[in-house]
Design an enzyme around this catalytic site. Structure first.
Site, PDB file in Angstrom:
ATOM      1  N   CYS A 179       7.494  -5.726  14.729  1.00 20.77           N
ATOM      2  CA  CYS A 179       7.208  -4.784  15.820  1.00 20.77           C
ATOM      3  C   CYS A 179       5.802  -5.093  16.330  1.00 20.77           C
ATOM      4  O   CYS A 179       4.881  -5.323  15.535  1.00 20.77           O
ATOM      5  CB  CYS A 179       7.292  -3.333  15.329  1.00 20.77           C
ATOM      6  N   CYS A 226       0.132   1.852   8.843  1.00 21.58           N
ATOM      7  CA  CYS A 226       0.987   1.009   8.020  1.00 21.58           C
ATOM      8  C   CYS A 226       0.541  -0.451   8.023  1.00 21.58           C
ATOM      9  O   CYS A 226       0.441  -1.082   9.075  1.00 21.58           O
ATOM     10  CB  CYS A 226       2.387   1.166   8.619  1.00 21.58           C
ATOM     11  N   CYS A 274       2.553  -2.984  15.117  1.00 14.82           N
ATOM     12  CA  CYS A 274       2.404  -2.606  13.706  1.00 14.82           C
ATOM     13  C   CYS A 274       1.646  -3.680  12.931  1.00 14.82           C
ATOM     14  O   CYS A 274       1.937  -4.875  13.074  1.00 14.82           O
ATOM     15  CB  CYS A 274       3.809  -2.407  13.125  1.00 14.82           C
ATOM     16  N   CYS A 307       6.910  -7.533   6.428  1.00 10.35           N
ATOM     17  CA  CYS A 307       8.117  -7.067   7.114  1.00 10.35           C
ATOM     18  C   CYS A 307       8.592  -8.175   8.042  1.00 10.35           C
ATOM     19  O   CYS A 307       7.782  -8.855   8.656  1.00 10.35           O
ATOM     20  CB  CYS A 307       7.820  -5.796   7.916  1.00 10.35           C
ATOM     21  N   CYS A 338       3.382   8.451   0.885  1.00 14.63           N
ATOM     22  CA  CYS A 338       4.011   7.494   1.801  1.00 14.63           C
ATOM     23  C   CYS A 338       4.054   6.154   1.062  1.00 14.63           C
ATOM     24  O   CYS A 338       3.012   5.639   0.654  1.00 14.63           O
ATOM     25  CB  CYS A 338       3.150   7.417   3.060  1.00 14.63           C
ATOM     26  N   GLU A 355       0.788  -1.227   0.000  1.00 15.73           N
ATOM     27  CA  GLU A 355       0.000   0.000   0.000  1.00 15.73           C
ATOM     28  C   GLU A 355       0.826   1.287   0.000  1.00 15.73           C
ATOM     29  O   GLU A 355       1.990   1.295   0.403  1.00 15.73           O
ATOM     30  CB  GLU A 355      -0.936  -0.002   1.209  1.00 15.73           C
TER      31      GLU A 355
HETATM   32  N1  SAH Z   1       9.959   0.023   8.882  1.00 16.04           N
HETATM   33  C1  SAH Z   1      10.166   1.410   8.949  1.00 16.04           C
HETATM   34  C2  SAH Z   1       9.252   2.220   8.034  1.00 16.04           C
HETATM   35  C3  SAH Z   1       7.841   1.758   7.936  1.00 16.04           C
HETATM   36  S1  SAH Z   1       6.851   1.976   9.395  1.00 16.04           S
HETATM   37  C4  SAH Z   1      10.045   1.897  10.384  1.00 16.04           C
HETATM   38  O1  SAH Z   1       9.643   1.109  11.237  1.00 16.04           O
HETATM   39  O2  SAH Z   1      10.417   3.034  10.623  1.00 16.04           O
HETATM   40  C5  SAH Z   1       6.636   3.738   9.368  1.00 16.04           C
HETATM   41  C6  SAH Z   1       6.285   4.342  10.716  1.00 16.04           C
HETATM   42  O3  SAH Z   1       4.935   3.987  11.084  1.00 16.04           O
HETATM   43  C7  SAH Z   1       7.179   3.873  11.857  1.00 16.04           C
HETATM   44  O4  SAH Z   1       7.580   4.972  12.653  1.00 16.04           O
HETATM   45  C8  SAH Z   1       6.261   2.949  12.618  1.00 16.04           C
HETATM   46  O5  SAH Z   1       6.674   2.789  13.922  1.00 16.04           O
HETATM   47  C9  SAH Z   1       4.922   3.645  12.463  1.00 16.04           C
HETATM   48  N2  SAH Z   1       3.745   2.835  12.748  1.00 16.04           N
HETATM   49  C10 SAH Z   1       3.567   1.522  12.530  1.00 16.04           C
HETATM   50  N3  SAH Z   1       2.331   1.147  12.937  1.00 16.04           N
HETATM   51  C11 SAH Z   1       1.729   2.249  13.422  1.00 16.04           C
HETATM   52  C12 SAH Z   1       0.449   2.511  14.000  1.00 16.04           C
HETATM   53  N4  SAH Z   1      -0.455   1.554  14.139  1.00 16.04           N
HETATM   54  N5  SAH Z   1       0.156   3.773  14.396  1.00 16.04           N
HETATM   55  C13 SAH Z   1       1.074   4.779  14.244  1.00 16.04           C
HETATM   56  N6  SAH Z   1       2.296   4.596  13.690  1.00 16.04           N
HETATM   57  C14 SAH Z   1       2.620   3.343  13.294  1.00 16.04           C
HETATM   58 FE1  SF4 Z   2       8.392  -3.410  10.022  1.00 16.72          FE
HETATM   59 FE2  SF4 Z   2       6.215  -2.204  10.970  1.00 16.72          FE
HETATM   60 FE3  SF4 Z   2       8.370  -2.511  12.523  1.00 16.72          FE
HETATM   61 FE4  SF4 Z   2       8.432  -0.744  10.464  1.00 16.72          FE
HETATM   62  S1  SF4 Z   2       7.124  -0.637  12.282  1.00 16.72           S
HETATM   63  S2  SF4 Z   2       9.997  -2.262  11.047  1.00 16.72           S
HETATM   64  S3  SF4 Z   2       7.134  -1.855   8.994  1.00 16.72           S
HETATM   65  S4  SF4 Z   2       7.105  -4.167  11.669  1.00 16.72           S
END
Ligand code: SAH
Ligand code: SF4
Length: 356
Positions: A127, A349, A130, A123, A116, A103
């Site tokens: 995390c 994300c 996420c 991934c 974005c 996306e």
């Molecule tokens: N993997 C990279 C980039 C993709 S995630 C990273 O982790 O930085 C992009 C951003 O979205 C990151 O800062 C991540 O922590 C945040 N993110 C992921 N899930 C989220 C959520 N449910 N609400 C707010 N931010 C979120």
């Molecule tokens: Fe991967 Fe989501 Fe963690 Fe970014 S925040 S590194 S996309 S699992």
């Protein structure tokens, strides 16, 4: 065999047209006894006009277009669904040539139109908060699949707002620094005067923190900005939220970010999502201020958590959020509270691509 599989097999045996540079295309056209300027025409269709099929290359004869179709693949992405948020955010689910979903989001604000984009399908870093982290990593996106997201989001921006994109953030699905080569090549294409000529200062790559690759960015002298997804200023909490912290801890990240800054002088932003009762206390804010002083950063973005189904995190009350950001501001931290966008459309994300 499903149509997608047939398509995939064909693509595997053909050469990808977008991996050819201009001299290589010229050599190819000479080899088929076509004029060299055809190479320039094709190159412009690919990189200036951003077409995504040979049939759109209307200044080539039909015969030549068919010949190119036989010889070359064109691994484009297509738009699957676009959701429109009441706040103007557009979220698009894309389908790759081999049938995977990922996306991209168009985020309009008063001053900016930001795309974005995703860098991987899924991934591997898992995390806990996420939506993409709940999926497996299926594969890296190629540079042209990243480029296509930018091109399509730009078309949407022109259509909806009559303006081109002003900024690009690599904050969609996946970890950009684990798809290093293609992410850098996509940025090289976007910033090249042969195509968009966008300033690298308008591009930000977000990383969960792979210390070795942050240093590599420094060694490669990149000119775009970096965002570190910090989310906790002590190792124990950060490792609980982000398993990558076990092997890339805060002291390694502090060192890598200082190295990156020393080599490039590019902007570094820290991203900090507030999770209720996890990282939102005044002690957490104190630790964050201490860490902030060790990193050559100009800004902490405090981010409102966008809830993800099946994940046990929630955002704090408004009062806690305000106390946290106020504490930072009182301690001379340059802080900005970033409200969640597209709340009504699965805009966090990985939320849309993960939906059947
Ligand atoms: N993997 C990279 C980039 C993709 S995630 C990273 O982790 O930085 C992009 C951003 O979205 C990151 O800062 C991540 O922590 C945040 N993110 C992921 N899930 C989220 C959520 N449910 N609400 C707010 N931010 C979120
Ligand atoms: Fe991967 Fe989501 Fe963690 Fe970014 S925040 S590194 S996309 S699992």
């Amino acid at each position: 065999m499903a149509a997608e599989e047939v398509n995939y097999l064909c693509i595997m045996t053909k050469k990808n047209i977008r991996e050819f540079n201009l001299p290589e295309l010229k050599t190819y056209f000479e080899s088929i006894e076509e004029k060299k300027f055809r190479a320039i025409q094709v190159y412009e269709w690919l990189w200036k006009k951003n077409v995504r099929s040979f049939s759109e290359m209307t200044n080539l004869s039909l015969e030549l277009r068919e010949k190119l179709m036989d010889v070359f693949s064109f691994n484009v992405i297509t738009t699957d669904i676009t959701q429109h948020s009441l706040d103007g955010t557009l979220k698009t689910r894309f389908k790759t040539y081999d049938g995977h979903l990922m996306e991209g989001v168009l985020i309009p604000t008063e001053k900016r139109f930001t795309a974005c984009v995703s860098s991987q399908i899924g991934c591997s870093l898992a995390c806990k908060f996420c939506a993409t982290g709940q999926m497996e990593r299926i594969r890296n996106l190629s540079f042209e699949e990243i480029y296509d997201q930018v091109a399509i989001l730009n078309e949407q921006c022109l259509l909806a707002y009559d303006k081109p994109l002003s900024n690009i953030v690599y904050m969609g699905m996946g970890e950009p620094l684990l798809n290093y080569k293609h992410v850098l090549k996509s940025i090289e294409r976007i910033t090249s005067t042969e195509s968009w000529g966008m300033s690298p200062k308008r591009i930000t790559v977000s990383t969960s923190g792979i210390a070795k690759m942050i240093k590599q960015l420094g060694d490669d002298g990149v000119r775009f900005n970096l965002a570190l997804s910090l989310h906790a200023a002590d190792d124990k909490k950060r490792s609980e939220l982000m398993p990558i912290n076990d092997t890339n801890n805060l002291s390694q990240l502090v060192e890598a970010l200082n190295y990156f800054y020393q080599k490039t002088k590019n902007d570094i932003t820290l991203e900090y999502i507030l999770f209720k009762n996890i990282n939102d206390s005044i002690e957490d804010a104190q630790r964050l201020v201490t860490l902030y002083r060790q990193i050559p950063t100009h800004l902490i973005n405090v981010i409102e958590y966008n809830p993800v189904a099946g994940v046990p995190f929630i955002k704090p009350e408004e009062e806690t959020t305000n106390m946290f950001t106020q504490y930072l501001a009182n301690h001379r931290v340059n802080v900005r509270l970033r409200r969640s966008r597209g709340k009504d459309i699965d805009a966090a994300c990985g939320q849309l691509a993960n939906k059947s």
